[in-house]
Design a protein around this motif. Sequence first.
Motif, PDB file in Angstrom:
ATOM      1  N   THR A   1      52.927  31.852  38.227  1.00 45.46           N
ATOM      2  CA  THR A   1      52.669  32.398  39.561  1.00 45.46           C
ATOM      3  C   THR A   1      52.783  33.914  39.504  1.00 45.46           C
ATOM      4  N   SER A   2      52.779  34.542  40.683  1.00 38.90           N
ATOM      5  CA  SER A   2      52.952  35.990  40.750  1.00 38.90           C
ATOM      6  C   SER A   2      54.428  36.382  40.677  1.00 38.90           C
ATOM      7  N   ALA A   3      55.319  35.386  40.726  1.00 35.40           N
ATOM      8  CA  ALA A   3      56.756  35.650  40.606  1.00 35.40           C
ATOM      9  C   ALA A   3      57.306  34.759  39.496  1.00 35.40           C
ATOM     10  N   SER A   4      58.475  34.159  39.692  1.00 36.98           N
ATOM     11  CA  SER A   4      59.011  33.249  38.688  1.00 36.98           C
ATOM     12  C   SER A   4      58.176  31.975  38.657  1.00 36.98           C
ATOM     13  N   PRO A   5      58.195  31.238  37.548  1.00 34.32           N
ATOM     14  CA  PRO A   5      57.335  30.051  37.442  1.00 34.32           C
ATOM     15  C   PRO A   5      57.708  28.981  38.465  1.00 34.32           C
ATOM     16  N   VAL A   6      56.713  28.244  38.916  1.00 43.34           N
ATOM     17  CA  VAL A   6      56.966  27.007  39.647  1.00 43.34           C
ATOM     18  C   VAL A   6      57.274  25.957  38.596  1.00 43.34           C
ATOM     19  N   LYS A   7      58.448  25.329  38.689  1.00 44.35           N
ATOM     20  CA  LYS A   7      58.817  24.389  37.641  1.00 44.35           C
ATOM     21  C   LYS A   7      59.702  23.290  38.190  1.00 44.35           C
ATOM     22  N   GLY A   8      60.001  22.313  37.336  1.00 44.78           N
ATOM     23  CA  GLY A   8      60.918  21.247  37.698  1.00 44.78           C
ATOM     24  C   GLY A   8      60.465  20.445  38.892  1.00 44.78           C
ATOM     25  N   LEU A   9      61.386  20.201  39.815  1.00 43.96           N
ATOM     26  CA  LEU A   9      61.116  19.362  40.976  1.00 43.96           C
ATOM     27  C   LEU A   9      59.987  19.926  41.827  1.00 43.96           C
ATOM     28  N   THR A  10      59.974  21.250  42.034  1.00 45.01           N
ATOM     29  CA  THR A  10      58.903  21.860  42.831  1.00 45.01           C
ATOM     30  C   THR A  10      57.553  21.605  42.199  1.00 45.01           C
ATOM     31  N   ALA A  11      57.452  21.781  40.894  1.00 41.78           N
ATOM     32  CA  ALA A  11      56.188  21.516  40.199  1.00 41.78           C
ATOM     33  C   ALA A  11      55.803  20.046  40.327  1.00 41.78           C
ATOM     34  N   ASP A  12      56.777  19.149  40.167  1.00 35.44           N
ATOM     35  CA  ASP A  12      56.491  17.711  40.281  1.00 35.44           C
ATOM     36  C   ASP A  12      55.915  17.378  41.655  1.00 35.44           C
ATOM     37  N   ILE A  13      56.504  17.934  42.711  1.00 37.08           N
ATOM     38  CA  ILE A  13      56.044  17.655  44.072  1.00 37.08           C
ATOM     39  C   ILE A  13      54.649  18.217  44.304  1.00 37.08           C
ATOM     40  N   LEU A  14      54.400  19.426  43.830  1.00 39.09           N
ATOM     41  CA  LEU A  14      53.085  20.035  44.034  1.00 39.09           C
ATOM     42  C   LEU A  14      52.009  19.326  43.216  1.00 39.09           C
ATOM     43  N   ILE A  15      52.362  18.863  42.029  1.00 35.35           N
ATOM     44  CA  ILE A  15      51.404  18.098  41.222  1.00 35.35           C
ATOM     45  C   ILE A  15      51.010  16.816  41.951  1.00 35.35           C
ATOM     46  N   LYS A  16      52.011  16.111  42.483  1.00 34.98           N
ATOM     47  CA  LYS A  16      51.725  14.877  43.219  1.00 34.98           C
ATOM     48  C   LYS A  16      50.892  15.161  44.466  1.00 34.98           C
TER      49      LYS A  16
END
Length: 245
Positions: free
Chosen positions: A195-210
Amino acid sequence: MTDIVIPPLPQGALDNFSEEVRPCIERLIAHTPERHDLSVHPQSKLAAVLVLLYEQAGELRVLLTTRSKALRTHAGQTALPGGRLDDVDKNLINTAYREAHEEVALPLESPHIHTIGVLEPFISLHRIVVTPVLAILTHPSVLNQLRASENPTLARSEALAEQGTENWPYDSELYNTSDSATYGNVIYRMHRLRTSASPVKGLTADILIKTAQIAFQQDTVYERYAPQQLQTFAEMSRFVVALNA
């Protein structure tokens, strides 16, 4: 805590979305996740996050925040607004909105914000049961009132964190993953999105992928799960309950 009930959308609520984006919203509205009895988990372990979707320049975007580096947990991470269920919350939808109000000053009462559904819960690495609450923003001017940084997830068209820096130290351009053993030696695949800041990862990434899988009716181009990884909430819930017994 009362059961979650999704109110019907007001007539014309989707009129401001383009012909390209509207079908994505409609798929999310039509999505009916399996219901689970969350009472088997302590109330202190229940939480919710708000997945607030809106359209900008013909693209579907999501509101994210970058957490302060001074926080004790998930410091500096880019995340969905949300937090744990509080005694004042009637249900987990209230939790998501209350937390979004506290974190980014999202209005609690707005004619431009509408709940459209929930996703099946996720279980975090800290064994928190997190329910994603899906909502749409029909008038992006509301974003001008917020006090936290908005961080859309469009990739190459955005000003991304410089490669090789603290916020993206990986060789890959936009996506990185790794597998590791978590509590009880359960295998977990960590997804990281630039992203433009810190990476989207972990639980947040899982939710956005779904969310993206449902909205765009497409599967991932990468392997979503690690070999032998527990893939459903039911599997994870049974495992965590047994682990806590």
